[in-house]
Write a protein that holds these residues in place. Sequence first.
Motif, PDB file in Angstrom:
ATOM      1  N   ASN A   7      48.584 -27.486  12.812  1.00 43.49           N
ATOM      2  CA  ASN A   7      48.173 -28.412  11.527  1.00 43.49           C
ATOM      3  C   ASN A   7      47.624 -27.494  10.527  1.00 43.49           C
ATOM      4  OD1 ASN A   7      48.710 -30.854  13.116  1.00 43.49           O
ATOM      5  ND2 ASN A   7      46.718 -30.902  13.990  1.00 43.49           N
ATOM      6  N   ILE A   8      47.482 -26.027  10.614  1.00 46.07           N
ATOM      7  CA  ILE A   8      47.035 -25.325   9.562  1.00 46.07           C
ATOM      8  C   ILE A   8      48.202 -24.748   8.681  1.00 46.07           C
ATOM      9  CG2 ILE A   8      45.137 -24.780  10.866  1.00 46.07           C
ATOM     10  CD1 ILE A   8      46.316 -21.931  10.874  1.00 46.07           C
ATOM     11  N   ASP A   9      47.991 -24.466   7.492  1.00 46.75           N
ATOM     12  CA  ASP A   9      48.846 -23.993   6.657  1.00 46.75           C
ATOM     13  C   ASP A   9      48.452 -22.279   6.687  1.00 46.75           C
ATOM     14  OD1 ASP A   9      50.268 -22.774   4.692  1.00 46.75           O
ATOM     15  OD2 ASP A   9      49.569 -24.109   2.953  1.00 46.75           O
ATOM     16  N   PRO A  10      49.366 -21.550   7.504  1.00 47.44           N
ATOM     17  CA  PRO A  10      49.006 -20.051   7.597  1.00 47.44           C
ATOM     18  C   PRO A  10      48.798 -19.188   6.159  1.00 47.44           C
ATOM     19  CG  PRO A  10      50.923 -20.754   9.038  1.00 47.44           C
ATOM     20  CD  PRO A  10      50.708 -21.985   7.896  1.00 47.44           C
ATOM     21  N   ALA A  11      49.635 -19.675   5.177  1.00 48.77           N
ATOM     22  CA  ALA A  11      49.378 -18.878   3.985  1.00 48.77           C
ATOM     23  C   ALA A  11      47.996 -19.065   3.293  1.00 48.77           C
ATOM     24  CB  ALA A  11      50.457 -19.454   3.206  1.00 48.77           C
ATOM     25  N   GLN A  12      47.272 -20.129   3.615  1.00 45.67           N
ATOM     26  CA  GLN A  12      46.110 -20.432   3.335  1.00 45.67           C
ATOM     27  C   GLN A  12      44.743 -20.126   4.136  1.00 45.67           C
ATOM     28  OE1 GLN A  12      45.929 -20.854   0.075  1.00 45.67           O
ATOM     29  NE2 GLN A  12      48.187 -21.144  -0.345  1.00 45.67           N
ATOM     30  N   VAL A  13      45.086 -19.655   5.283  1.00 42.04           N
ATOM     31  CA  VAL A  13      44.299 -19.286   6.107  1.00 42.04           C
ATOM     32  C   VAL A  13      43.582 -17.872   5.871  1.00 42.04           C
ATOM     33  CG1 VAL A  13      43.487 -18.923   8.575  1.00 42.04           C
ATOM     34  CG2 VAL A  13      44.832 -21.014   7.964  1.00 42.04           C
ATOM     35  N   GLN A  14      42.189 -17.728   5.667  1.00 43.54           N
ATOM     36  CA  GLN A  14      41.630 -16.433   5.601  1.00 43.54           C
ATOM     37  C   GLN A  14      40.714 -16.031   6.611  1.00 43.54           C
ATOM     38  OE1 GLN A  14      40.137 -16.166   1.745  1.00 43.54           O
ATOM     39  NE2 GLN A  14      42.127 -16.615   0.611  1.00 43.54           N
ATOM     40  N   THR A  15      40.988 -15.047   7.369  1.00 42.12           N
ATOM     41  CA  THR A  15      39.827 -14.872   8.494  1.00 42.12           C
ATOM     42  C   THR A  15      38.812 -13.930   7.714  1.00 42.12           C
ATOM     43  OG1 THR A  15      41.480 -14.409  10.176  1.00 42.12           O
ATOM     44  CG2 THR A  15      39.551 -13.282  10.735  1.00 42.12           C
ATOM     45  N   PRO A  16      37.538 -14.667   8.046  1.00 48.31           N
ATOM     46  CA  PRO A  16      36.288 -14.141   7.507  1.00 48.31           C
ATOM     47  C   PRO A  16      35.968 -12.648   7.999  1.00 48.31           C
ATOM     48  CG  PRO A  16      36.110 -16.105   8.129  1.00 48.31           C
ATOM     49  CD  PRO A  16      37.211 -16.148   8.777  1.00 48.31           C
ATOM     50  N   ALA A  17      35.811 -11.557   6.958  1.00 51.01           N
ATOM     51  CA  ALA A  17      35.454 -10.264   7.262  1.00 51.01           C
ATOM     52  C   ALA A  17      34.411  -9.781   6.209  1.00 51.01           C
ATOM     53  CB  ALA A  17      36.837  -9.532   7.505  1.00 51.01           C
ATOM     54  N   VAL A  18      33.947  -8.715   6.810  1.00 53.43           N
ATOM     55  CA  VAL A  18      32.855  -8.222   5.841  1.00 53.43           C
ATOM     56  C   VAL A  18      33.516  -7.401   4.573  1.00 53.43           C
ATOM     57  CG1 VAL A  18      30.858  -6.295   5.857  1.00 53.43           C
ATOM     58  CG2 VAL A  18      31.062  -7.794   7.818  1.00 53.43           C
ATOM     59  N   LYS A  19      34.620  -6.858   4.944  1.00 53.85           N
ATOM     60  CA  LYS A  19      35.457  -6.297   4.038  1.00 53.85           C
ATOM     61  C   LYS A  19      35.607  -6.921   2.724  1.00 53.85           C
ATOM     62  CE  LYS A  19      39.967  -7.429   5.692  1.00 53.85           C
ATOM     63  NZ  LYS A  19      41.144  -6.895   6.230  1.00 53.85           N
ATOM     64  N   HIS A  20      35.438  -8.451   2.622  1.00 57.68           N
ATOM     65  CA  HIS A  20      35.871  -9.045   1.693  1.00 57.68           C
ATOM     66  C   HIS A  20      34.611  -9.283   0.846  1.00 57.68           C
ATOM     67  CE1 HIS A  20      39.735 -10.166   3.231  1.00 57.68           C
ATOM     68  NE2 HIS A  20      39.118 -10.705   4.185  1.00 57.68           N
ATOM     69  N   PHE A  21      33.441  -8.850   1.356  1.00 56.73           N
ATOM     70  CA  PHE A  21      32.088  -8.734   0.573  1.00 56.73           C
ATOM     71  C   PHE A  21      32.314  -7.889  -0.550  1.00 56.73           C
ATOM     72  CE2 PHE A  21      29.502 -10.175   4.467  1.00 56.73           C
ATOM     73  CZ  PHE A  21      30.083 -11.413   4.440  1.00 56.73           C
ATOM     74  N   ALA A  22      31.121  -8.033  -1.610  1.00 54.74           N
ATOM     75  CA  ALA A  22      31.288  -7.520  -2.724  1.00 54.74           C
ATOM     76  C   ALA A  22      31.050  -5.733  -2.283  1.00 54.74           C
ATOM     77  CB  ALA A  22      30.128  -7.831  -3.615  1.00 54.74           C
ATOM     78  N   GLN A  23      31.584  -4.861  -2.730  1.00 51.95           N
ATOM     79  CA  GLN A  23      31.244  -3.407  -2.524  1.00 51.95           C
ATOM     80  C   GLN A  23      30.256  -2.951  -3.713  1.00 51.95           C
ATOM     81  OE1 GLN A  23      32.681  -2.051   0.423  1.00 51.95           O
ATOM     82  NE2 GLN A  23      33.332  -4.329   0.676  1.00 51.95           N
ATOM     83  N   VAL A  24      30.287  -3.499  -4.782  1.00 48.07           N
ATOM     84  CA  VAL A  24      29.343  -3.106  -5.714  1.00 48.07           C
ATOM     85  C   VAL A  24      28.338  -4.298  -6.169  1.00 48.07           C
ATOM     86  CG1 VAL A  24      28.977  -2.221  -7.974  1.00 48.07           C
ATOM     87  CG2 VAL A  24      31.176  -1.465  -6.595  1.00 48.07           C
ATOM     88  N   TYR A  25      27.205  -3.945  -6.157  1.00 46.16           N
ATOM     89  CA  TYR A  25      26.250  -5.049  -6.555  1.00 46.16           C
ATOM     90  C   TYR A  25      25.747  -5.085  -7.912  1.00 46.16           C
ATOM     91  CZ  TYR A  25      26.641  -6.441  -1.814  1.00 46.16           C
ATOM     92  OH  TYR A  25      26.860  -7.080  -0.586  1.00 46.16           O
ATOM     93  N   SER A  26      25.327  -6.077  -8.410  1.00 43.58           N
ATOM     94  CA  SER A  26      24.800  -6.353  -9.917  1.00 43.58           C
ATOM     95  C   SER A  26      23.485  -5.502  -9.816  1.00 43.58           C
ATOM     96  CB  SER A  26      24.649  -7.800 -10.334  1.00 43.58           C
ATOM     97  OG  SER A  26      25.972  -8.449 -10.265  1.00 43.58           O
ATOM     98  N   ASP A  27      23.032  -4.907 -11.028  1.00 38.71           N
ATOM     99  CA  ASP A  27      21.711  -4.466 -10.916  1.00 38.71           C
ATOM    100  C   ASP A  27      20.819  -5.111 -11.948  1.00 38.71           C
ATOM    101  OD1 ASP A  27      22.860  -3.524 -13.330  1.00 38.71           O
ATOM    102  OD2 ASP A  27      22.982  -1.397 -12.853  1.00 38.71           O
ATOM    103  N   HIS A  28      21.245  -6.197 -12.749  1.00 31.56           N
ATOM    104  CA  HIS A  28      20.394  -6.767 -13.379  1.00 31.56           C
ATOM    105  C   HIS A  28      19.338  -7.787 -12.698  1.00 31.56           C
ATOM    106  CE1 HIS A  28      23.413  -9.994 -12.756  1.00 31.56           C
ATOM    107  NE2 HIS A  28      22.455 -10.796 -12.798  1.00 31.56           N
ATOM    108  N   LYS A  29      18.511  -8.125 -13.383  1.00 33.85           N
ATOM    109  CA  LYS A  29      17.439  -8.872 -12.935  1.00 33.85           C
ATOM    110  C   LYS A  29      17.979 -10.296 -12.204  1.00 33.85           C
ATOM    111  CE  LYS A  29      13.369  -7.027 -15.445  1.00 33.85           C
ATOM    112  NZ  LYS A  29      12.243  -7.636 -16.308  1.00 33.85           N
ATOM    113  N   PRO A  30      17.606 -10.671 -11.199  1.00 30.35           N
ATOM    114  CA  PRO A  30      18.219 -12.086 -10.739  1.00 30.35           C
ATOM    115  C   PRO A  30      17.627 -13.095 -11.489  1.00 30.35           C
ATOM    116  CG  PRO A  30      17.428 -10.780  -8.752  1.00 30.35           C
ATOM    117  CD  PRO A  30      16.963  -9.857  -9.908  1.00 30.35           C
TER     118      PRO A  30
END
Length: 237
Positions: free
Chosen positions: A8-31
């Motif tokens: 019942n799923i659309d394989p083209a739209q399924v994404q396996t969650p993974a840490v590699k998808h997290f931001a690699q560079v983080y903002s340095d401005h004040k929250p």
Amino acid sequence: MTDITLPNIDPAQVQTPAVKHFAQVYSDHKPRILLLYGSLRERSFSRLVVEECARLLTRFGAEARIFNPAGLPQPDSGEDDHPKVQELRELMMWSEGQVWCSPERHGAMTGIFKSQIDWVPLNLGGVRPTQGKTLAVMQVSGGSQSFNAVNQLRVLGRWMRMVTIPNQSSVAKAFLEFDDNNRMKPSPYYSRIVDVMEELMKFTLLLRDNKDYFVDRYSERVESAEQVSQRVNQRSL
């Protein structure tokens, strides 16, 4: 379990969650933290709590802005281009995290507070103004400690697709917790507010560069893919 097929799923739209998808560079401005309160009284204890929160957030390295609801029209009684409505919506877009503090009145959040949220649509120019932003909820009470307002604020935050942090604050008999200079006295209530602001900062720093990934949903990807398919098919007719 032997059958792990997913017809019942659309394989083209399924994404396996993974840490590699997290931001690699983080903002340095004040929250960027927006703070809302829910009373127009001259000595509003929800405002005084928010002001204490803003001081703490500034100490923790954030840029804190407080919205004053005075002059904000009731929803559906004014136009979207009203200056206070525009100010509120711009702050919503600007913020990366928020603090909501309402008095408990008749066992619920105040109308003053709810009307602020009611002026914020789920979609502004194709962008959801609150989705994925962090949220801390708080309340003040005139009597014994209660959690009715914070529980309602959590429901409201979830509806606005915000990431509401686990910790919260409920200040009982708030009129006893402030001195003659409108500063909060040392107490377990004050220590809890420090806890909440510290936690809000941690979650905001963690999520602000990843919010789009964390709120990306399979159901919406499928819907978007179907909409694209429909447009393409219509053009081919």
